[in-house]
Design an enzyme around this catalytic site. Structure first.
Site, PDB file in Angstrom:
ATOM      1  N   SER A 245      68.165  -2.853  39.796  1.00  0.00           N
ATOM      2  CA  SER A 245      67.736  -2.889  41.193  1.00  0.00           C
ATOM      3  C   SER A 245      67.994  -4.258  41.778  1.00  0.00           C
ATOM      4  CB  SER A 245      66.247  -2.561  41.288  1.00  0.00           C
ATOM      5  OG  SER A 245      66.047  -1.217  40.958  1.00  0.00           O
TER       6      SER A 245
ATOM      7  N   CYS B  87      67.137  -3.936  35.688  1.00  0.00           N
ATOM      8  CA  CYS B  87      67.481  -3.182  34.477  1.00  0.00           C
ATOM      9  C   CYS B  87      68.890  -3.424  33.955  1.00  0.00           C
ATOM     10  CB  CYS B  87      67.290  -1.688  34.717  1.00  0.00           C
ATOM     11  SG  CYS B  87      65.600  -1.260  35.097  1.00  0.00           S
TER      12      CYS B  87
ATOM     13  N   HIS C 220      72.597   4.372  33.392  1.00  0.00           N
ATOM     14  CA  HIS C 220      71.231   3.845  33.424  1.00  0.00           C
ATOM     15  C   HIS C 220      70.287   5.014  33.696  1.00  0.00           C
ATOM     16  CE1 HIS C 220      67.706   1.555  33.834  1.00  0.00           C
ATOM     17  NE2 HIS C 220      67.554   1.812  35.106  1.00  0.00           N
TER      18      HIS C 220
ATOM     19  N   GLU D  63      63.317  -8.275  32.270  1.00  0.00           N
ATOM     20  CA  GLU D  63      62.481  -8.576  33.425  1.00  0.00           C
ATOM     21  C   GLU D  63      61.051  -8.829  32.947  1.00  0.00           C
ATOM     22  OE1 GLU D  63      59.940  -5.389  34.720  1.00  0.00           O
ATOM     23  OE2 GLU D  63      61.627  -5.061  36.079  1.00  0.00           O
TER      24      GLU D  63
END
Ligand SMILES: [Zn+2]
Lengths: 346, 133
Positions: free
Chosen positions: A297, A112, A235, A80
């Site tokens: 997300s 992520c 995660h 990102e």
């Protein structure tokens, strides 16, 4: 199915302690450390970005794979924090490892989990025999708004996976399963420097729902159960979430230990679950099984069931992640702010 | 410092992967690459050669008054590195100050940003060196 022929992971040398950040904003360091479970996070040097870290991890992965870069048919870099808005990171990486020009390459973005999405894409290409080997990388130099809770976690790191035929793999990917919905838990608009998060959406409707969805989805698809796995990697945006989701799913805490790096490295975003997996592969033995669940997300999760083979001895050909984690230097907040370009006019 | 895009592009093999050249006649390695061997002249047979990136610090200095474009990186260490193939080249040593380095220390090439001061311009990447413990 396809497997992991080589892997490599990297974190930069610099660290900032949660305590140091807390002092700047008048927060209680104990409350932050206990709340998030993050003691310190990795900070990139001024000349590092997602492309340079991707190359670091890719070179280690290629050394372990022991293959010619000309045999790579695909390079995907998930991040990102791609250095350019338009111009791929993947072509920079492919050039730097000598894989150009006969291959396909692209950048991926899914908060992520863009790194694990790349692993799945490479699995598909390998199993369909469109390519012999594919390289999937998760790399990020994540930024948090100064003073925001994310500033304690947003870190830097990269992990790379050479995906190839099962019989050449140091760890076979037995199966994978994904779970995806449109959820407004976290985002960054294209010209914004820092991300925003949707408050209550970050927990239950975001992380927990998707991680559990992918986790149970894959367990049910394979007819497997928790006892049959030696390691679990989730995660890790902080230490609290993976520990909580493990507890809810009934995964013993001890099985998380080797794959939980967030307390000492921070949240490396696209690098997070791939780094956790790399740290497990650095210690796992032949025949052991690893269950990985990423999260991005926006929102989605990818789950993987992985079994270590006798070729795991090939890991000796590359630098273990612990070497980078242990080689650290703390910086004060002012230097951190300079390294991350937080001063106006820089 | 501004570097033309065509020069940056031409230097990609040399900067990203330490591609140099070797004279097959006298086995001399050249970095940056040469197209003519100054030893053998017309008898020379030049071929591309990829350097390993490993070498030893031959000499070094710490830069406190950097050229334009490198201000944010200062102070930084520049070293002359004796490459294991037997030629010398100059490069920055990352993640270190002058107190961390001694002549003869082993180094390996790493991939870093060389120059990225123009927010709308291209980012120049290339090799630097890192101490091997
Ligand atoms: Zn010659």
């Amino acid at each position: 199915m396809a497997g992991i022929v080589g892997y490599g992971a990297y974190v930069p040398k610099y660290r900032i302690k949660s305590e140091t950040i807390a002092q700047v904003w008048g927060e209680d360091p104990d409350r932050i450390q206990k709340g998030l479970g993050i003691m310190e996070k990795a900070v990139p040097a001024i000349d590092e970005d997602s492309a340079t870290m991707a190359v670091e991890s890719a070179r280690i992965a290629m050394a372990r794979a022991g293959i010619s870069p000309n045999d790579l048919g695909a390079v995907y870099v998930g991040s990102e924090s791609h250095p350019y808005a338009v111009k791929p990171t993947a072509s920079i990486v492919a050039q730097a490892i000598g894989a150009t020009p006969n291959l396909t390459a692209a950048d991926l973005e899914f908060a992520c989990k863009a790194g694990t999405a790349g692993m799945q894409m490479c699995m598909g290409l390998v199993d369909s025999k469109m390519v012999k080997y594919g390289l999937a990388i998760g790399a990020d130099t994540a930024q948090g708004r100064p003073g925001d809770a994310l500033e304690y976690s947003a870190a830097a790191g990269s992990a790379a996976y050479v995906i190839g035929p099962e019989d050449e793999s140091l760890a076979v990917i037995e199966d994978t399963f994904s779970f995806t919905t449109d959820t407004p838990d976290f985002w960054r608009r294209s010209k914004a420097d820092f991300p925003s998060h949707g408050g209550r959406f970050t927990g239950q409707p975001g992380y927990f729902k998707h991680v559990k969805g992918a986790f149970t989805g894959l367990m049910e698809k394979m007819g497997e159960k928790i006892e049959n796995y030696d390691y679990f990697v989730f995660h890790q945006p902080n230490a609290k979430f993976p520990l909580a989701v493990a507890k809810q799913l009934g995964v013993p805490k001890e099985k998380l230990k080797d794959g939980l790096l967030v307390p000492i490295v921070g949240n490396t975003y696209s690098g997070a679950s791939p780094l956790g997996l790399a740290n497990v592969l650095d210690v796992a033995k032949e025949g052991e099984r690893i269950f990985v669940t990423s999260f991005g997300s926006g929102a989605g999760s990818d789950a993987f069931s992985i079994k270590v083979t006798g070729k795991i001895a090939n890991r000796e050909k590359g630098t273990p992640l612990s070497a980078f984690i242990e080689n650290k230097q703390y910086v004060p907040y002012a230097i951190y702010a300079k390294l991350r370009g937080k001063y106006k006019g820089m | 410092m501004k570097e033309s895009i065509s020069l940056t592009w031409r230097r990609i093999p040399e900067r990203y992967r330490m591609m140099g050249s070797v004279c097959k006649t006298c086995n001399t390695h050249y970095f940056p690459p040469r197209s003519i061997c100054p030893e053998c002249r017309r008898k020379g047979k030049i071929e591309p050669f990829k350097f390993s990136g490993k070498g030893k610090v031959y000499s070094f200095t710490e830069i406190h008054a950097p050229p334009a474009g490198f201000e944010k990186q200062a102070p930084y260490v520049m070293a002359i590195v004796e490459l294991e193939e037997g030629t010398r080249c100059t490069g920055q040593v990352v993640d270190a100050t002058k107190d961390d380095i001694r002549i003869g220390d082993s180094v390996e090439a790493v991939f870093r940003k060389l120059l990225s001061d123009d927010p709308e311009g291209p980012i120049h990447y290339g090799f630097k060196f890192r101490l091997i413990k």
